[in-house]
Write an enzyme that holds these catalytic residues in place. Structure first.
Site, short mmCIF file in Angstrom:
data_model
loop_
_atom_site.label_atom_id
_atom_site.label_comp_id
_atom_site.label_asym_id
_atom_site.label_seq_id
_atom_site.Cartn_x
_atom_site.Cartn_y
_atom_site.Cartn_z
N ASP A 67 0.82 -1.21 0.00
CA ASP A 67 0.00 0.00 0.00
C ASP A 67 0.85 1.27 0.00
O ASP A 67 2.07 1.20 0.18
CB ASP A 67 -0.95 0.00 1.21
CG ASP A 67 -0.24 -0.42 2.52
OD1 ASP A 67 1.00 -0.32 2.59
OD2 ASP A 67 -0.93 -0.83 3.46
N ASP A 136 -6.98 -2.48 14.38
CA ASP A 136 -8.39 -2.65 14.02
C ASP A 136 -8.62 -3.86 13.10
O ASP A 136 -9.72 -4.05 12.59
CB ASP A 136 -8.93 -1.36 13.36
CG ASP A 136 -8.24 -1.02 12.05
OD1 ASP A 136 -7.36 -1.78 11.59
OD2 ASP A 136 -8.59 0.04 11.46
N HIS A 138 -6.90 -4.55 10.23
CA HIS A 138 -6.61 -4.38 8.80
C HIS A 138 -5.37 -5.17 8.37
O HIS A 138 -4.46 -5.42 9.17
CB HIS A 138 -6.49 -2.90 8.40
CG HIS A 138 -5.30 -2.16 8.91
ND1 HIS A 138 -5.36 -0.85 9.33
CD2 HIS A 138 -4.00 -2.52 9.06
CE1 HIS A 138 -4.16 -0.45 9.70
NE2 HIS A 138 -3.31 -1.45 9.55
N GLU A 143 -9.37 -1.67 5.74
CA GLU A 143 -9.96 -1.39 7.04
C GLU A 143 -11.22 -2.22 7.27
O GLU A 143 -11.76 -2.79 6.30
CB GLU A 143 -10.29 0.12 7.12
CG GLU A 143 -9.08 1.04 6.94
CD GLU A 143 -8.16 1.08 8.18
OE1 GLU A 143 -8.04 0.06 8.88
OE2 GLU A 143 -7.55 2.13 8.42
P1 PGA Z 1 2.73 -1.76 12.65
O1 PGA Z 1 1.50 -1.64 11.64
O2 PGA Z 1 3.62 -2.81 12.07
O3 PGA Z 1 3.39 -0.43 12.66
O4 PGA Z 1 2.15 -2.18 13.97
C1 PGA Z 1 0.92 -2.80 11.17
C2 PGA Z 1 -0.18 -2.46 10.19
O5 PGA Z 1 -0.80 -1.39 10.33
O6 PGA Z 1 -0.44 -3.26 9.28
#
Ligand code: PGA
Length: 260
Positions: A67, A136, A138, A143
């Site tokens: 992304d 959350d 994702h 999301e």
């Molecule tokens: P993080 O983010 O590795 O910084 O915890 C993970 C994500 O949002 O997929």
């Protein structure tokens, strides 16, 4: 799903890196999918070390990232292009023309998404995709409520994700509201998935993703339907798993031929 519970993120990331290295040695032109965020940092550090110390060769590898934020220039300090260059690509011998990252500055989002899907297809599909998980639920920037068969497209970030990612920006209001992300369906087509989650803050969502119902409200739960997912968690991220001792027994008693 194969659960690999390790005492800490370093050990889990080293095992995950061995898995990636084994694939790259067996298939030098492998197509690798990468993720950003704090979670894969130790994996990338170990891949860089394997390149330097053991000559792990990425010269024929193709990469796709999950992304990118909308409206962030590739050389912006918070862009995912910059993140990947600084944390991995500058430290291995991947060829620049084989690196694919979505263009968050595109004037035509649908066209950019279609181009990316086609590039993945033209490369022969993703052999191994690395994913983290947001608090959350994702994966990528899919999301809650994302279609579990979605393709690469524009997604609006939840307030929770924007708050979580504010630490990378000078101030919270700078976090973009939108991103382009591979869809859940795009991710699900990868031949193998390496799912990483570390830290106490991830314990609840890891339990939901791995042991809860498959639901668009926890997009990572779609991975339960994938035939080849290895879930690497540290001790604290595994503490809410109901079947933790079973997963540990299975891993500890794997026949040698299955080990990596
Ligand atoms: P993080 O983010 O590795 O910084 O915890 C993970 C994500 O949002 O997929």
């Amino acid at each position: 799903m194969e659960m690999i519970i390790q005492p800490d993120a370093e050990t889990a990331s080293r095992i995950a890196a061995r898995l990636v290295a084994k694939l790259v040695r067996a298939k030098p032109d492998a197509v690798l999918g990468f993720a950003t965020g704090d979670t894969p940092l130790l994996l990338y550090k170990e891949l860089a070390r394997l390149h330097k110390a053991e000559g792990l060769d990425f010269s024929r590898v193709t990469t796709f990232n999950l992304d990118e934020y909308i409206g962030v220039e590739p050389d912006h300090p918070c862009s995912y292009t910059r993140f990947m260059m600084e944390n991995l690509f500058n430290h291995i011998n991947v060829r620049p023309e084989k690196i694919h990252i979505l263009n968050g500055m595109t004037k035509n989002i649908p066209e950019e998404c279609a181009r990316y899907e086609k590039a993945i297809c033209d490369a022969g599909g993703i052999d191994l995709q690395v994913v983290g998980i947001g608090a959350d639920g994702h994966i990528g920037f899919n999301e809650p409520s994302s279609s579990l068969s979605s393709r690469t497209r524009l997604k609006t970030l939840t307030d929770e994700t924007r708050r979580d990612n504010a630490r990378f920006f000078a101030n919270a209001s700078e976090v973009p509201h939108d991103a382009i992300t591979m869809g859940v369906g795009t991710i699900m087509e990868s031949r193998r998935i390496v799912f990483l989650a570390f830290g106490r803050d991830k314990a609840n969502i890891v339990a939901k993703a791995v042991e809860g119902p498959i639901t668009a409200m926890v997009p990572a739960s779609a991975l339960q339907l994938h035939p080849d997912v290895k879930v690497f968690v540290d001790e604290v991220a595994s503490c809410k798993l109901e079947r933790k001792s079973y997963y540990q027994w299975v891993y500890d008693n794997k026949p040698e031929w299955e080990q990596f």
